[in-house]
Design a protein around this motif. Sequence first.
Motif, mmCIF file in Angstrom:
data_model
loop_
_atom_site.group_PDB
_atom_site.id
_atom_site.type_symbol
_atom_site.label_atom_id
_atom_site.label_comp_id
_atom_site.label_asym_id
_atom_site.label_seq_id
_atom_site.Cartn_x
_atom_site.Cartn_y
_atom_site.Cartn_z
ATOM 1 N N UNK B 1 -121.954 -22.970 131.346
ATOM 2 C CA UNK B 1 -122.012 -24.254 130.662
ATOM 3 C C UNK B 1 -121.005 -25.220 131.293
ATOM 4 N N UNK B 2 -121.497 -26.413 131.625
ATOM 5 C CA UNK B 2 -120.612 -27.436 132.182
ATOM 6 C C UNK B 2 -119.624 -27.895 131.118
ATOM 7 N N UNK B 3 -118.359 -27.926 131.494
ATOM 8 C CA UNK B 3 -117.331 -28.467 130.602
ATOM 9 C C UNK B 3 -116.416 -29.390 131.386
ATOM 10 N N UNK B 4 -116.142 -30.551 130.799
ATOM 11 C CA UNK B 4 -115.177 -31.502 131.329
ATOM 12 C C UNK B 4 -114.224 -31.833 130.199
ATOM 13 N N UNK B 5 -112.934 -31.598 130.420
ATOM 14 C CA UNK B 5 -111.950 -31.797 129.358
ATOM 15 C C UNK B 5 -110.859 -32.726 129.857
ATOM 16 N N UNK B 6 -110.837 -33.935 129.281
ATOM 17 C CA UNK B 6 -109.842 -34.928 129.655
ATOM 18 C C UNK B 6 -108.564 -34.741 128.845
ATOM 19 N N UNK B 7 -107.452 -35.167 129.425
ATOM 20 C CA UNK B 7 -106.169 -35.126 128.728
ATOM 21 C C UNK B 7 -105.252 -36.180 129.329
ATOM 22 N N UNK B 8 -104.155 -36.434 128.633
ATOM 23 C CA UNK B 8 -103.148 -37.342 129.155
ATOM 24 C C UNK B 8 -103.079 -38.696 128.485
ATOM 25 N N UNK B 9 -104.036 -38.991 127.618
ATOM 26 C CA UNK B 9 -104.024 -40.281 126.959
ATOM 27 C C UNK B 9 -102.909 -40.370 125.924
ATOM 28 N N UNK B 10 -102.171 -41.474 125.945
ATOM 29 C CA UNK B 10 -101.058 -41.697 125.017
ATOM 30 C C UNK B 10 -100.938 -43.187 124.737
ATOM 31 N N UNK B 11 -99.931 -43.543 123.941
ATOM 32 C CA UNK B 11 -99.585 -44.944 123.740
ATOM 33 C C UNK B 11 -98.550 -45.316 124.795
ATOM 34 N N UNK B 12 -98.797 -46.414 125.510
ATOM 35 C CA UNK B 12 -97.890 -46.848 126.582
ATOM 36 C C UNK B 12 -97.703 -48.357 126.487
ATOM 37 N N UNK B 13 -96.550 -48.832 126.905
ATOM 38 C CA UNK B 13 -96.277 -50.271 126.853
ATOM 39 C C UNK B 13 -96.954 -51.008 128.011
ATOM 40 N N UNK B 14 -97.268 -52.274 127.809
ATOM 41 C CA UNK B 14 -97.798 -53.077 128.923
ATOM 42 C C UNK B 14 -96.874 -52.995 130.133
ATOM 43 N N UNK B 15 -97.494 -52.851 131.316
ATOM 44 C CA UNK B 15 -96.720 -52.691 132.539
ATOM 45 C C UNK B 15 -96.391 -51.259 132.868
ATOM 46 N N UNK B 16 -96.669 -50.359 131.958
ATOM 47 C CA UNK B 16 -96.349 -48.951 132.156
ATOM 48 C C UNK B 16 -97.367 -48.198 132.990
ATOM 49 N N UNK B 17 -97.079 -46.904 133.177
ATOM 50 C CA UNK B 17 -97.935 -46.043 133.989
ATOM 51 C C UNK B 17 -98.314 -44.785 133.217
ATOM 52 N N UNK B 18 -99.385 -44.156 133.692
ATOM 53 C CA UNK B 18 -99.933 -43.001 132.999
ATOM 54 C C UNK B 18 -100.819 -42.235 133.959
ATOM 55 N N UNK B 19 -100.894 -40.895 133.827
ATOM 56 C CA UNK B 19 -101.853 -40.133 134.609
ATOM 57 C C UNK B 19 -102.768 -39.359 133.678
ATOM 58 N N UNK B 20 -104.062 -39.581 133.859
ATOM 59 C CA UNK B 20 -105.067 -38.828 133.125
ATOM 60 C C UNK B 20 -105.540 -37.656 133.986
ATOM 61 N N UNK B 21 -105.912 -36.576 133.315
ATOM 62 C CA UNK B 21 -106.454 -35.399 134.002
ATOM 63 C C UNK B 21 -107.800 -35.039 133.398
ATOM 64 N N UNK B 22 -108.625 -34.390 134.207
ATOM 65 C CA UNK B 22 -109.917 -33.890 133.753
ATOM 66 C C UNK B 22 -110.092 -32.498 134.343
ATOM 67 N N UNK B 23 -110.156 -31.490 133.485
ATOM 68 C CA UNK B 23 -110.351 -30.110 133.917
ATOM 69 C C UNK B 23 -111.827 -29.765 133.854
ATOM 70 N N UNK B 24 -112.368 -29.314 134.978
ATOM 71 C CA UNK B 24 -113.801 -29.032 135.080
ATOM 72 C C UNK B 24 -114.066 -27.530 135.138
ATOM 73 N N UNK B 25 -115.164 -27.110 134.542
ATOM 74 C CA UNK B 25 -115.589 -25.716 134.619
ATOM 75 C C UNK B 25 -117.092 -25.638 134.425
ATOM 76 N N UNK B 26 -117.667 -24.493 134.830
ATOM 77 C CA UNK B 26 -119.091 -24.270 134.622
ATOM 78 C C UNK B 26 -119.984 -24.796 135.721
ATOM 79 N N UNK B 27 -119.410 -25.341 136.779
ATOM 80 C CA UNK B 27 -120.191 -25.810 137.924
ATOM 81 C C UNK B 27 -119.285 -25.806 139.155
ATOM 82 N N UNK B 28 -119.920 -25.976 140.321
ATOM 83 C CA UNK B 28 -119.167 -25.944 141.581
ATOM 84 C C UNK B 28 -118.523 -27.306 141.787
#
Lengths: 108, 117
Positions: B1-28
Motif C-alpha cells: 500500500x502506498x503511504x506518504x506521511x508529511x511532517x514538520x509543520x509548525x507555527x513560525x513567524x514571518x521571515x522564518x524558515x522551516x523544513x517539511x519532510x515526506x516519508x514514502x513507503x509501498x512503492x519504488x
Amino acid sequence: AIQLTQSPSSLSASVGDRVTITCRASQGIANALAWYQQKPGKAPKLLIHDASSLESGVPLRFSGSGSGTDFTLTISSLQPEDFAIYYCQQFHTYPVYTFGQGTKLEIK
Amino acid sequence: EVQLVESGGVVVQPGGSLRLSCAASGFTFDSYTMHWVRQTPGKGLEWVSLITWNGDTIYYADSVRGRFTISRDNSKNSLYLHMSSLRTEDTGLYYCAKDLGTSGDHWGQGTLVTVSS
C-alpha cells in the motif's frame, strides 16, 4: 498562465440526482485534465485523469468528458458519500499544474 | 500500500524558515517524480514544486521560487521542502504527492504550516 474556472461554485442536490460540474480552461489544454474529490479533513482523491479515464477503484457513476477548453464531471446517481468538494486540475502547461477553485456539492 | 506521511509543520513567524519532510513507503520511491502541493485559505489548491526521480530536474511555482527548495534522499525514501523568508500567505496545509494528475496519483494527509507573528 492558464486559469481554470469551475461552475457552479456550489450545488445542492439530492440522493439519486444526476449532477454535472463544468471546468473551463482559459486556453486549450487538449485532454490534460483531472478531477478530484475532497472530503473534510482528507487529501484530494483522483477520480478522473486524461479528461475521461476513470481512476482504478472509482465507482462507475463518475464520468468525465471534454477536450480543449470545456470539460465536465458527471455523477449519474448521487450517493450519500458523494457530498464533497470537487476540483479540476490541468497539467498541459507542465511543469506548472493549475487547479480550479472547487465546487461544493451539498445535500438538498 | 502506498503511504506518504508529511511532517514538520509548525507555527513560525514571518521571515522564518522551516523544513517539511515526506516519508514514502509501498512503492519504488526512486522511480518517481514527486510533488509538493499546498492548500491555502487565499488561493485554494496550489502546486508548489516538483523533483524528478534522480533530483536532476526541479521546478517551482512563481510564488515560491527563490524562497523554497525541494530535495529528496532516495536512500531514505524521503522528500523534503525547505521553506525560507516565509510570508503569511504561505500559511496552509502542505501535501506531498506522486503521479500528480495521472493514474496512480496519491497524496499524503498533509502537514499544517502557520506563518504568524
